[in-house]
Scaffold this active site. Structure first.
Site, PDB file in Angstrom:
ATOM      1  N   TYR A 166      31.364  42.482  44.410  1.00 20.14           N
ATOM      2  CA  TYR A 166      32.815  42.582  44.241  1.00 20.14           C
ATOM      3  C   TYR A 166      33.526  42.121  45.515  1.00 20.14           C
ATOM      4  O   TYR A 166      34.471  41.323  45.461  1.00 20.14           O
ATOM      5  CB  TYR A 166      33.210  44.025  43.913  1.00 20.14           C
ATOM      6  N   CYS A 218      46.690  42.635  31.462  1.00 19.38           N
ATOM      7  CA  CYS A 218      47.743  43.644  31.259  1.00 19.38           C
ATOM      8  C   CYS A 218      47.382  44.741  30.267  1.00 19.38           C
ATOM      9  O   CYS A 218      48.249  45.516  29.868  1.00 19.38           O
ATOM     10  CB  CYS A 218      49.038  42.964  30.813  1.00 19.38           C
TER      11      CYS A 218
END
Length: 343
Positions: free
Chosen positions: A179, A36
């Site tokens: 990824y 976050c």
């Protein structure tokens, strides 16, 4: 005629008040979000914490609390009210356990696995340790978090696990080999886990954004332009710098979503009565993923993407510019409608 008298008559006023009385408010759901400090995680934590109906109590976590300032500023009055910031490193089982132990009853209603890292470029120029690092966060980080909350959700036969995946978990993209592999792993893991979750009445949702414009993405691309590619051949370097990076910049400016837009999609998903297993936030990519399922051999989608990148670069650039203009016009129309109170 006999009249029946009530022992405890209720006045019409009292009756009306009783019929209009609302049920007691539901306890806010505990939402734990990883990653976050910026991007989607920050936008999502702020959005849920500032929910007008106060449906959520947000546990916003990050690996390094020294980076909490941006979240604190964005949270405003929600900070230490409906939003609490805690340290959590998804690569550390002890860190996860310590964070969970600090929660009353270790109770989490909604887990949102958002923490992630990227890696782009030719694989010859990437170390195995770098590749392992991507999997430690993007894949094993998700597994560690789910392992920690799943037993309690099973006992309660209630809960919702959300994983911020990617369209690259469905379709590989050039120079995103590692990824994409980490996101493919996440997708396969969640597909396999889904049926067990369903048996215990637990919802599991993969949210699959396309390109999202964040400071992290911009920095990654800037660093890639200055990277050392001496370990690979000149043709691959040319392909990466002049094809991939150039097209990536155009794609992000034309098709990229903001973290706030993705957060809006996540809010929609977690408030649905029957959340879906997969939810793509950018409909532009739906045809590409649909093509893959339409042709199990893979020839159709691979042929289209190859020709689009290497044979029809000018057409792709023109298409991206057209899409960018259409989206700009659509946003202007929406802004006008809001000003007029139509939406």
């Amino acid at each position: 005629m006999h009249h029946i008298k009530c022992k405890n008559p209720v006045s019409s006023t009292e009756s009306n008040l009783h019929s209009l009385s609302l049920p007691p408010p539901m306890e806010p759901r505990i939402v734990l979000i990883t990653g976050c400090s910026s991007g989607i995680g920050l936008a999502l934590a702020v959005k849920l914490a500032n929910d007008e109906q106060r449906r959520f109590k947000v546990i916003a976590t990050m690996r390094n609390l020294a980076k909490r300032e941006a979240l604190e500023e964005a949270a405003g009055d929600a900070l230490n009210d409906t939003l609490e910031i805690k340290k959590l490193d998804v690569c550390s089982e002890s860190s996860i356990r310590e964070c969970m132990d600090s929660l009353p009853g270790r109770h989490v209603d909604i887990l949102i696995n958002n923490a992630g890292v990227g890696l782009i470029g030719p694989i010859e120029c990437q170390s195995i340790d770098d590749m392992k690092g991507v999997f430690e966060t993007n894949f094993f980080g998700v597994v560690r978090m789910i392992k920690e909350v799943l037993p309690d959700m099973k006992r309660r036969r209630s809960g919702h696990i959300v994983v911020i995946s990617s369209v690259m978990g469905l379709q590989g993209i050039m120079f995103n080999d590692i990824y994409a592999a980490s996101k493919f792993a996440v997708e396969g893991f969640c597909e396999s886990l889904l049926y067990q979750a369903m048996k215990f009445d637990i919802f599991l949702t993969l949210v699959e954004p396309g390109p999202v414009v964040t400071e992290f993405e911009l920095k990654t691309n800037e660093e890639a332009m200055l990277g050392d590619y001496s370990k690979t051949d000149p043709e691959t370097v040319e392909m990466f710098t002049n094809f991939y990076l150039k097209n990536t910049k155009a794609i992000f400016s034309s098709l990229g979503q903001t973290p706030a837009e993705v957060a809006e999609h996540v809010l929609h998903v977690i408030t649905m009565e029957e959340p879906p297993f997969r939810h793509q936030t950018n409909q532009v990519y739906t045809p590409v993923t649909a093509l893959k399922y339409a042709d199990p051999s893979g020839e159709l989608v691979n042929d289209i993407l190859y020709k689009l990148v290497f044979h029809h670069d000018t057409l792709m650039q023109a298409s991206l510019q057209a899409i960018k203009f259409i989206r700009w016009k659509a946003n202007k129309v929406q802004q006008g409608a809001r000003m007029l109170g139509l939406i």
